[in-house]
Design an enzyme around this catalytic site. Structure first.
Site, PDB file in Angstrom:
ATOM      1  N   LEU A   1      20.051   3.133 -12.205  1.00  0.00           N
ATOM      2  CA  LEU A   1      20.263   1.731 -12.544  1.00  0.00           C
ATOM      3  C   LEU A   1      19.243   1.252 -13.573  1.00  0.00           C
ATOM      4  CD1 LEU A   1      21.708  -1.023 -11.701  1.00  0.00           C
ATOM      5  CD2 LEU A   1      19.721  -1.373 -10.219  1.00  0.00           C
TER       6      LEU A   1
ATOM      7  N   ASP B   1      17.877 -17.950  -6.427  1.00  0.00           N
ATOM      8  CA  ASP B   1      17.530 -19.315  -6.051  1.00  0.00           C
ATOM      9  C   ASP B   1      17.632 -19.498  -4.536  1.00  0.00           C
ATOM     10  OD1 ASP B   1      16.714 -21.882  -6.529  1.00  0.00           O
ATOM     11  OD2 ASP B   1      18.645 -22.605  -7.271  1.00  0.00           O
TER      12      ASP B   1
ATOM     13  N   HIS C   1       9.796 -16.249  -0.371  1.00  0.00           N
ATOM     14  CA  HIS C   1       9.625 -15.382  -1.536  1.00  0.00           C
ATOM     15  C   HIS C   1       9.469 -13.917  -1.112  1.00  0.00           C
ATOM     16  CE1 HIS C   1       9.566 -18.803  -4.117  1.00  0.00           C
ATOM     17  NE2 HIS C   1       8.397 -19.260  -3.690  1.00  0.00           N
TER      18      HIS C   1
END
Length: 239
Positions: free
Chosen positions: A127, A16, A33
């Site tokens: 990962l 956020d 972004h």
């Protein structure tokens, strides 16, 4: 970083503050972004180095379609670019990538890139990275219930045989452990329809830092806070 820190196995993050971060710098929201996507790359690498096994990020929600068209278009363009970048990063870091969410609303070329990314990284042992795109927790649960209902209609299973495990097997996150820690950046204190089923026993950590400014040091702070929690399940302390 203290050697005694116990690493959460799975960390989920609500990314956020990209737009607010950009606005504060006098830049368009799309700039935020783009910088946020770069932060994702950094945190993926740092999380794995720290010993975190699973990382799930909330990239684009089902509600995000309601944003201005130019912003949505820019996000889709960024997503196309990110899929290519992620493919290279995954190859370098042996990252296993899965995309969560309802993919049918995405353009065909984006769906093709997602399929390519998931297939190319399926057997990687680094990962485990989940990206939630066109994702909503309620939508995920409804889709899972529909699949179970179809099996009931086909006579494959009886209603009384339905279990939590059965429903979990039809969620987007099937086979992925529930998050131990949820991080939300930029100070908001809400779940925003993210992983509603999976967050049942998750610890929450909220930071005022906007996502583009989130660093390895901020991730360590979140893990330190997690370590100070007295985690209990059904009244019994974990471990």
């Amino acid at each position: 970083m203290s050697e005694e820190l116990k690493m959460p196995r799975h960390v989920a993050i609500i990314l956020d503050g990209n737009g607010r971060w950009a606005k504060a710098k006098g830049m368009p929201r799309n700039y935020g972004h783009v910088q946020g996507a770069k932060t994702v790359e950094t945190i993926c690498e740092e999380a794995y180095k720290m010993g975190i096994q699973y990382l799930t990020v909330y990239a684009f929600s089902t509600e995000n379609w309601n944003r201005p068209k130019d912003e949505v278009d820019a996000l889709m363009k960024l997503l196309r670019s990110y899929m290519q970048t992620c493919l290279k990063t995954a190859a370098k870091n042996r990252m296993c990538v899965r995309v969560l969410g309802e993919k049918s609303r995405l353009d065909g070329d984006i769906r093709a890139r997602i399929a390519e990314l998931e297939e190319a990284t399926r057997n990687n042992d680094g990962l485990h990275f989940q990206i939630a795109i066109n994702y909503g927790g309620r939508d995920e649960i409804v889709r899972a219930v529909k699949r179970v209902a179809a099996r009931i209609a086909a006579g494959e299973v009886k209603p009384q045989e339905i279990t939590e495990e059965m429903l979990e097997a039809d969620l987007d996150t099937a086979g992925v452990p529930d998050p131990d820690l949820l991080i939300r950046t930029c100070g908001e204190q809400r779940i925003s329809n993210f992983l509603l089923w999976q967050l049942a026993y998750t610890e929450f950590y909220v930071t005022p830092v906007p996502w583009p400014d989130f660093t390895k040091e901020e991730l360590i702070k979140a893990v330190e806070a997690y370590n100070h929690r007295d985690r209990r399940y059904g009244g019994l302390k974990e471990g």
